[in-house]
Scaffold this motif. Structure first.
Motif, PDB file in Angstrom:
ATOM      1  N   GLY A  77       0.809  -1.217   0.000  1.00  0.00           N
ATOM      2  CA  GLY A  77       0.000   0.000   0.000  1.00  0.00           C
ATOM      3  C   GLY A  77       0.841   1.264   0.000  1.00  0.00           C
ATOM      4  O   GLY A  77       0.533   2.211  -0.730  1.00  0.00           O
ATOM      5  N   LEU A  80       2.187   1.855  -3.390  1.00  0.00           N
ATOM      6  CA  LEU A  80       1.158   2.436  -4.253  1.00  0.00           C
ATOM      7  C   LEU A  80       0.969   3.922  -3.945  1.00  0.00           C
ATOM      8  O   LEU A  80       0.861   4.742  -4.862  1.00  0.00           O
ATOM      9  CB  LEU A  80      -0.166   1.680  -4.090  1.00  0.00           C
ATOM     10  CG  LEU A  80      -0.206   0.277  -4.672  1.00  0.00           C
ATOM     11  CD1 LEU A  80      -1.408  -0.496  -4.132  1.00  0.00           C
ATOM     12  CD2 LEU A  80      -0.237   0.323  -6.191  1.00  0.00           C
ATOM     13  N   GLN A  81       0.930   4.278  -2.665  1.00  0.00           N
ATOM     14  CA  GLN A  81       0.803   5.678  -2.291  1.00  0.00           C
ATOM     15  C   GLN A  81       1.951   6.506  -2.878  1.00  0.00           C
ATOM     16  O   GLN A  81       1.731   7.581  -3.434  1.00  0.00           O
ATOM     17  CB  GLN A  81       0.768   5.837  -0.762  1.00  0.00           C
ATOM     18  CG  GLN A  81      -0.505   5.339  -0.115  1.00  0.00           C
ATOM     19  CD  GLN A  81      -0.420   5.303   1.400  1.00  0.00           C
ATOM     20  OE1 GLN A  81       0.650   5.119   1.983  1.00  0.00           O
ATOM     21  NE2 GLN A  81      -1.574   5.477   2.048  1.00  0.00           N
ATOM     22  N   LEU A  84       1.731   7.011  -6.641  1.00  0.00           N
ATOM     23  CA  LEU A  84       0.696   7.975  -7.002  1.00  0.00           C
ATOM     24  C   LEU A  84       1.006   9.383  -6.497  1.00  0.00           C
ATOM     25  O   LEU A  84       0.218  10.302  -6.701  1.00  0.00           O
ATOM     26  CB  LEU A  84      -0.665   7.517  -6.464  1.00  0.00           C
ATOM     27  CG  LEU A  84      -1.276   6.328  -7.193  1.00  0.00           C
ATOM     28  CD1 LEU A  84      -2.413   5.718  -6.380  1.00  0.00           C
ATOM     29  CD2 LEU A  84      -1.770   6.747  -8.572  1.00  0.00           C
ATOM     30  N   ARG A  86       1.166  10.316  -3.376  1.00  0.00           N
ATOM     31  CA  ARG A  86       0.346  10.602  -2.186  1.00  0.00           C
ATOM     32  C   ARG A  86       1.229  10.631  -0.949  1.00  0.00           C
ATOM     33  O   ARG A  86       2.325  10.087  -0.933  1.00  0.00           O
ATOM     34  CB  ARG A  86      -0.706   9.509  -1.996  1.00  0.00           C
ATOM     35  CG  ARG A  86      -1.590   9.246  -3.188  1.00  0.00           C
ATOM     36  CD  ARG A  86      -2.780  10.191  -3.180  1.00  0.00           C
ATOM     37  NE  ARG A  86      -3.569  10.107  -4.384  1.00  0.00           N
ATOM     38  CZ  ARG A  86      -4.658   9.380  -4.512  1.00  0.00           C
ATOM     39  NH1 ARG A  86      -5.085   8.640  -3.528  1.00  0.00           N
ATOM     40  NH2 ARG A  86      -5.328   9.404  -5.655  1.00  0.00           N
ATOM     41  N   LEU A  93      -4.253   2.195   5.429  1.00  0.00           N
ATOM     42  CA  LEU A  93      -4.305   1.108   4.453  1.00  0.00           C
ATOM     43  C   LEU A  93      -5.038  -0.118   4.978  1.00  0.00           C
ATOM     44  O   LEU A  93      -4.738  -0.617   6.055  1.00  0.00           O
ATOM     45  CB  LEU A  93      -2.883   0.711   4.037  1.00  0.00           C
ATOM     46  CG  LEU A  93      -2.094   1.812   3.342  1.00  0.00           C
ATOM     47  CD1 LEU A  93      -0.630   1.446   3.245  1.00  0.00           C
ATOM     48  CD2 LEU A  93      -2.679   2.085   1.965  1.00  0.00           C
ATOM     49  N   GLU A  97      -8.506  -0.066   0.487  1.00  0.00           N
ATOM     50  CA  GLU A  97      -7.690   1.079   0.086  1.00  0.00           C
ATOM     51  C   GLU A  97      -6.581   0.649  -0.873  1.00  0.00           C
ATOM     52  O   GLU A  97      -6.284   1.354  -1.840  1.00  0.00           O
ATOM     53  CB  GLU A  97      -7.091   1.764   1.326  1.00  0.00           C
ATOM     54  CG  GLU A  97      -6.224   2.968   1.018  1.00  0.00           C
ATOM     55  CD  GLU A  97      -6.981   4.142   0.412  1.00  0.00           C
ATOM     56  OE1 GLU A  97      -6.298   5.114   0.030  1.00  0.00           O
ATOM     57  OE2 GLU A  97      -8.216   4.112   0.296  1.00  0.00           O
ATOM     58  N   ARG A 100      -8.200   0.220  -4.225  1.00  0.00           N
ATOM     59  CA  ARG A 100      -8.522   1.531  -4.778  1.00  0.00           C
ATOM     60  C   ARG A 100      -7.272   2.198  -5.357  1.00  0.00           C
ATOM     61  O   ARG A 100      -7.284   2.720  -6.474  1.00  0.00           O
ATOM     62  CB  ARG A 100      -9.147   2.416  -3.698  1.00  0.00           C
ATOM     63  CG  ARG A 100      -9.753   3.703  -4.218  1.00  0.00           C
ATOM     64  CD  ARG A 100     -10.336   4.540  -3.077  1.00  0.00           C
ATOM     65  NE  ARG A 100      -9.292   5.115  -2.242  1.00  0.00           N
ATOM     66  CZ  ARG A 100      -8.561   6.163  -2.602  1.00  0.00           C
ATOM     67  NH1 ARG A 100      -8.719   6.731  -3.763  1.00  0.00           N
ATOM     68  NH2 ARG A 100      -7.649   6.643  -1.782  1.00  0.00           N
ATOM     69  N   LEU A 101      -6.183   2.162  -4.607  1.00  0.00           N
ATOM     70  CA  LEU A 101      -4.935   2.749  -5.083  1.00  0.00           C
ATOM     71  C   LEU A 101      -4.412   2.021  -6.318  1.00  0.00           C
ATOM     72  O   LEU A 101      -3.921   2.653  -7.263  1.00  0.00           O
ATOM     73  CB  LEU A 101      -3.884   2.727  -3.968  1.00  0.00           C
ATOM     74  CG  LEU A 101      -4.158   3.636  -2.766  1.00  0.00           C
ATOM     75  CD1 LEU A 101      -3.202   3.302  -1.630  1.00  0.00           C
ATOM     76  CD2 LEU A 101      -4.060   5.099  -3.143  1.00  0.00           C
ATOM     77  N   ARG A 104      -6.424   3.044  -9.373  1.00  0.00           N
ATOM     78  CA  ARG A 104      -6.030   4.387  -9.820  1.00  0.00           C
ATOM     79  C   ARG A 104      -4.667   4.370 -10.515  1.00  0.00           C
ATOM     80  O   ARG A 104      -4.485   5.030 -11.538  1.00  0.00           O
ATOM     81  CB  ARG A 104      -6.002   5.369  -8.649  1.00  0.00           C
ATOM     82  CG  ARG A 104      -7.380   5.800  -8.228  1.00  0.00           C
ATOM     83  CD  ARG A 104      -7.298   6.899  -7.174  1.00  0.00           C
ATOM     84  NE  ARG A 104      -8.616   7.409  -6.916  1.00  0.00           N
ATOM     85  CZ  ARG A 104      -9.161   8.437  -7.551  1.00  0.00           C
ATOM     86  NH1 ARG A 104      -8.498   9.060  -8.470  1.00  0.00           N
ATOM     87  NH2 ARG A 104     -10.380   8.839  -7.251  1.00  0.00           N
ATOM     88  N   LEU A 105      -3.731   3.624  -9.956  1.00  0.00           N
ATOM     89  CA  LEU A 105      -2.411   3.549 -10.581  1.00  0.00           C
ATOM     90  C   LEU A 105      -2.496   2.866 -11.943  1.00  0.00           C
ATOM     91  O   LEU A 105      -1.886   3.322 -12.910  1.00  0.00           O
ATOM     92  CB  LEU A 105      -1.417   2.809  -9.677  1.00  0.00           C
ATOM     93  CG  LEU A 105       0.013   2.708 -10.205  1.00  0.00           C
ATOM     94  CD1 LEU A 105       0.619   4.092 -10.440  1.00  0.00           C
ATOM     95  CD2 LEU A 105       0.873   1.899  -9.241  1.00  0.00           C
TER      96      LEU A 105
END
Length: 130
Positions: A77, A80-81, A84, A86, A93, A97, A100-101, A104-105
């Motif tokens: 997670g 991924l953050q 992106l 973030r 996480l 979540e 979702r990440l 989006r990625l």
């Protein structure tokens, strides 16, 4: 796993070079933005669910394994953050979540123009509802 299953998994995970693929065009951007605003309004009013579902045994197995091992879901997670751009927040996480990440990625990598249109639609939706 049978050989056809292995071949399908290989095809699903095969990496490609986006530069080799023809660029996608979301059509008339203004129409897409309006359609996205309509979808956001339907979600906000309760006409449309704000959740989505996917059925994938392999990804479910991976997420289950990550959640069952100390820190591994958070490790994925936070990666991924970071990817992106973030703020890294391991406490935020959970499986949902992370999915979702990842979605989006994936969209950002495969069709970034749609995320740009979504950002435009979200901003316009917020502006209209102030």
């Amino acid at each position: 796993m049978s050989d056809p299953d292995l071949e399908e998994l290989r095809q699903q995970t095969q990496r490609t070079d986006r530069l080799d693929q023809p660029s996608r065009s979301p059509g008339d951007g203004e129409d897409v933005v309006e359609d996205l605003i309509d979808a956001l309004e339907a979600i906000e009013s309760g006409e449309q669910a704000k959740t989505f579902a996917a059925r994938d045994a392999s990804v479910t197995a991976l997420l289950t394994m990550l959640a069952d091992r100390d820190g591994e879901l958070a490790e994925v997670g936070t990666s991924l953050q970071e990817a992106l751009g973030r703020d890294v927040d391991p406490d935020a996480l959970d499986r949902s979540e992370v999915v979702r990440l990842a979605v989006r990625l994936g969209i950002r990598e495969a069709a970034p123009e749609y995320l740009d249109l979504l950002a435009d639609a979200s901003a316009e939706h917020a502006r209209r509802n102030v």
